[in-house]
Enzyme design. Structure first.
Site, PDB file in Angstrom:
ATOM      1  N   CYS A  22       0.863  -1.178   0.000  1.00 37.18           N
ATOM      2  CA  CYS A  22       0.000   0.000   0.000  1.00 37.18           C
ATOM      3  C   CYS A  22       0.898   1.226   0.000  1.00 37.18           C
ATOM      4  O   CYS A  22       2.100   1.139   0.234  1.00 37.18           O
ATOM      5  CB  CYS A  22      -0.908   0.026   1.230  1.00 37.18           C
ATOM      6  SG  CYS A  22      -2.004  -1.397   1.375  1.00 37.18           S
ATOM      7  N   GLY A  51      -0.579   0.391  -4.948  1.00 35.07           N
ATOM      8  CA  GLY A  51      -1.906  -0.140  -4.699  1.00 35.07           C
ATOM      9  C   GLY A  51      -2.911   0.456  -5.665  1.00 35.07           C
ATOM     10  O   GLY A  51      -3.028   1.675  -5.757  1.00 35.07           O
ATOM     11  N   ASN A 125       0.453   0.934   5.767  1.00 32.09           N
ATOM     12  CA  ASN A 125       1.120   0.091   4.786  1.00 32.09           C
ATOM     13  C   ASN A 125       1.897  -0.958   5.559  1.00 32.09           C
ATOM     14  O   ASN A 125       2.794  -0.628   6.335  1.00 32.09           O
ATOM     15  CB  ASN A 125       2.072   0.928   3.920  1.00 32.09           C
ATOM     16  CG  ASN A 125       3.032   0.074   3.111  1.00 32.09           C
ATOM     17  OD1 ASN A 125       2.692  -1.032   2.703  1.00 32.09           O
ATOM     18  ND2 ASN A 125       4.235   0.573   2.887  1.00 32.09           N
ATOM     19  N   GLY A 126       1.567  -2.219   5.358  1.00 30.89           N
ATOM     20  CA  GLY A 126       2.280  -3.279   6.055  1.00 30.89           C
ATOM     21  C   GLY A 126       1.341  -4.363   6.523  1.00 30.89           C
ATOM     22  O   GLY A 126       0.212  -4.498   6.050  1.00 30.89           O
ATOM     23  N   CYS A 259      12.743  -4.052   3.703  1.00 25.89           N
ATOM     24  CA  CYS A 259      12.378  -5.042   2.689  1.00 25.89           C
ATOM     25  C   CYS A 259      13.257  -4.877   1.447  1.00 25.89           C
ATOM     26  O   CYS A 259      13.245  -3.829   0.792  1.00 25.89           O
ATOM     27  CB  CYS A 259      10.910  -4.863   2.308  1.00 25.89           C
ATOM     28  SG  CYS A 259      10.373  -5.889   0.922  1.00 25.89           S
ATOM     29  N   TYR A 265      11.838  -4.414  -6.835  1.00 26.49           N
ATOM     30  CA  TYR A 265      10.635  -4.359  -7.656  1.00 26.49           C
ATOM     31  C   TYR A 265       9.623  -3.299  -7.243  1.00 26.49           C
ATOM     32  O   TYR A 265       9.087  -2.577  -8.077  1.00 26.49           O
ATOM     33  CB  TYR A 265       9.958  -5.739  -7.637  1.00 26.49           C
ATOM     34  CG  TYR A 265       8.641  -5.807  -8.373  1.00 26.49           C
ATOM     35  CD1 TYR A 265       8.566  -5.572  -9.745  1.00 26.49           C
ATOM     36  CD2 TYR A 265       7.465  -6.129  -7.703  1.00 26.49           C
ATOM     37  CE1 TYR A 265       7.354  -5.639 -10.423  1.00 26.49           C
ATOM     38  CE2 TYR A 265       6.244  -6.207  -8.372  1.00 26.49           C
ATOM     39  CZ  TYR A 265       6.205  -5.962  -9.728  1.00 26.49           C
ATOM     40  OH  TYR A 265       5.006  -6.027 -10.394  1.00 26.49           O
ATOM     41  N   SER A 306      10.464  -2.962 -14.511  1.00 25.40           N
ATOM     42  CA  SER A 306      11.403  -3.152 -13.406  1.00 25.40           C
ATOM     43  C   SER A 306      12.679  -3.876 -13.803  1.00 25.40           C
ATOM     44  O   SER A 306      13.648  -3.883 -13.040  1.00 25.40           O
ATOM     45  CB  SER A 306      10.713  -3.900 -12.250  1.00 25.40           C
ATOM     46  OG  SER A 306      10.151  -5.112 -12.717  1.00 25.40           O
ATOM     47  N   CYS A 405       6.067 -14.057   2.114  1.00 25.40           N
ATOM     48  CA  CYS A 405       6.318 -12.880   2.949  1.00 25.40           C
ATOM     49  C   CYS A 405       5.114 -12.664   3.862  1.00 25.40           C
ATOM     50  O   CYS A 405       3.973 -12.796   3.430  1.00 25.40           O
ATOM     51  CB  CYS A 405       6.535 -11.639   2.082  1.00 25.40           C
ATOM     52  SG  CYS A 405       6.627 -10.107   3.025  1.00 25.40           S
ATOM     53  N   CYS A 457      12.028 -13.802   2.025  1.00 28.54           N
ATOM     54  CA  CYS A 457      11.501 -14.540   0.876  1.00 28.54           C
ATOM     55  C   CYS A 457      12.589 -15.323   0.155  1.00 28.54           C
ATOM     56  O   CYS A 457      12.298 -16.199  -0.656  1.00 28.54           O
ATOM     57  CB  CYS A 457      10.792 -13.597  -0.094  1.00 28.54           C
ATOM     58  SG  CYS A 457      11.791 -12.197  -0.634  1.00 28.54           S
TER      59      CYS A 457
END
Length: 477
Positions: A22, A51, A125-126, A259, A265, A306, A405, A457
């Site tokens: 988000c 998002g 966000n999270g 992260c 990405y 990306s 994740c 991940c």
């Protein structure tokens, strides 16, 4: 092809990537001439990549908070007339892709609540790994929940400590939750930003003259003409009001765990997170990828968008010319219609097509940011071969994705990750490439400049202890 089928096909290309989380944005204006609603709109527009499911803005006029939100893109939810009616001196906004809670308007953010503290709104966000446990405890104490998202857990925790004042209530609430979060909150006279103690999710601060802005990425600051001030520190609460900015550290010094996929990405290439420019890190990843996995070929191409920066880096250090090999249909949007496997296999040709004039008869190195399920990678190789590519060598500028994740990214079950129990050679055979190479974990860390990142991940080691097994299943879903 009818439109319904075409939309179905479109969504699948993104299903083979980790989902964006988000985006949050907040502004507190001391300059009464600043149009905070419109600035929040442009800030959210810059964060749209994080998002595309819903968008919302909560505005404070100094007395009351008002909320406008709906399903859809920022430009679909807000128009000039609606923004012109939203007057105030402070605002927060949110763009959402659901990582917890159903995709419906009641779960759209920001959430607005009334308590003994007065009106308070939150945009998050999270993902909280202990949200369900806290929710059950609060429900046992008589608290009611209107949504199924964990942001409401934080709001009810704050309401629980209302008698101690907003600052103390926020500190107590944040200390009770575990997981990842970049949060903005709004009361009638305060803008509050919070970043989790490991810094998993990004959050930064900017200024427009004497007015403050908080955003998930620095590109949103650029979009509204704000000067970058600094990143919110891991474990920091910033409280902004008419007296300026106050900082509270709610956690003892812990090991940072930003992260790593933000750089690989998620983030826009024109953003800088924790002192690392996203574009520069992707070019460096491409260079490191060549050092670890060289191959002789005629052309280096990147998967838009990306994979392009890494392809440029791979080309620069290898001396192999960079070229455009895939064309992206930029007028295709997401629909979030659940795809069938058959449509997933066919989807990429709607969104991406080979530039035959460039790849025909050539040995091509194709650079992508990651491989999640492998379905898109397989289709890309097939598209290039049908366009006449003599050889297709696939290179990935991240390590092998092996684990889900739990911190705000919608990932498949581990069984759906092609790298979870499959060798690189088996993946190569599955996608049909002539060769396949991944960036190593050490190589990734080398391109980022230090070692304090979340790599869960890739290696299954997370900065926050993994949730209980039944919670794992919920989070994987």
């Amino acid at each position: 092809m009818n439109k319904a089928i075409e939309l179905n096909e479109v969504v699948i290309n993104d299903q083979d990537k980790f989902k964006d989380e988000c985006g949050v944005f907040g502004i507190f204006a001391t300059d009464k001439d600043l149009d905070v609603a419109t600035l929040t709109y442009y800030g959210l527009y810059a964060l749209q990549h994080r998002g595309e499911e819903s968008a919302g803005i909560v505005l404070s006029d100094g007395v009351n908070l008002t909320c406008e939100k709906a399903m859809g893109l920022v430009c679909d939810v807000f128009n000039e007339k609606k923004l012109g009616e939203m007057k105030g001196h402070a605002a927060i906004g949110h763009v959402r892709y659901s990582t917890s809670g159903c995709s419906e308007v009641k779960n759209a953010q920001p959430l607005l609540s009334k308590s003994k503290l007065g009106d308070i709104a939150i945009a998050h966000n999270g993902n909280l790994v202990n949200a369900e446990v806290i929710r059950e405890l609060l429900e046992d104490c008589g608290y009611m929940f209107q949504t199924s998202i964990d942001s409401e857990v934080i709001l009810n925790l704050i309401a629980r400590g209302a008698k101690r004042g907003v600052e103390k209530a926020v500190v107590d609430a944040i200390q009770a939750v575990k997981g990842s979060y970049g949060i903005v909150m709004l009361t009638k006279d305060k803008l509050i930003g919070v970043r989790d103690q490991n810094g998993i999710r990004p959050l930064c601060i900017g200024k427009i003259d004497n007015s403050y802005v908080i955003a998930s990425e620095s590109c949103a600051l650029d979009a509204v003409g704000a000067n970058f001030l600094r990143d919110v520190k891991p474990g920091e609460i910033v409280i902004i009001d008419e007296n300026g900015l106050q900082s509270i550290n709610f956690a003892e010094k812990t090991k940072n765990g930003t992260c790593s996929f933000e750089y690989i990405y998620f983030a826009r290439p024109d953003s800088t997170i924790d002192g690392i420019n996203v574009y520069t890190s992707r070019v460096a990843a491409g260079k490191q990828l060549y050092k670890e996995s060289p191959v002789d070929a005629d052309m280096v191409i990147g998967v838009p968008d990306s994979g392009l920066a890494a392809a440029i880096g791979y080309s620069e250090i290898s001396g192999i010319p960079f070229g455009i090999g895939l064309i992206k249909n930029r007028y295709v949007g997401r629909t979030f219609i659940s795809p069938t496997q058959e449509i997933r296999e066919r989807a990429v040709s709607v969104k991406l097509n080979a530039l035959k004039i460039n790849v025909e008869g050539k040995r091509v190195i194709l650079i992508d940011d990651s491989i999640v399920r492998g379905t898109t990678s397989k289709r890309l190789v097939d598209i290039l071969r049908k366009a006449g590519a003599k050889e297709v060598h696939f290179r990935v500028c991240s390590p092998v994705v092996k684990y889900p994740c739990y911190f705000g990214i919608d990932t498949p079950y581990r069984k759906d990750l092609i790298g979870s129990d499959t060798s690189v050679e088996e993946i190569r055979q599955d996608i049909g490439a002539d060769s396949l190479g991944y960036l190593s974990i050490d190589g990734l860390l080398k391109t980022l400049g230090h070692t304090e990142f979340c790599l869960g991940c890739f290696n299954g080691t997370y900065p926050v202890s993994a949730p209980y097994e039944n919670e794992n299943e919920r989070l994987e879903r």
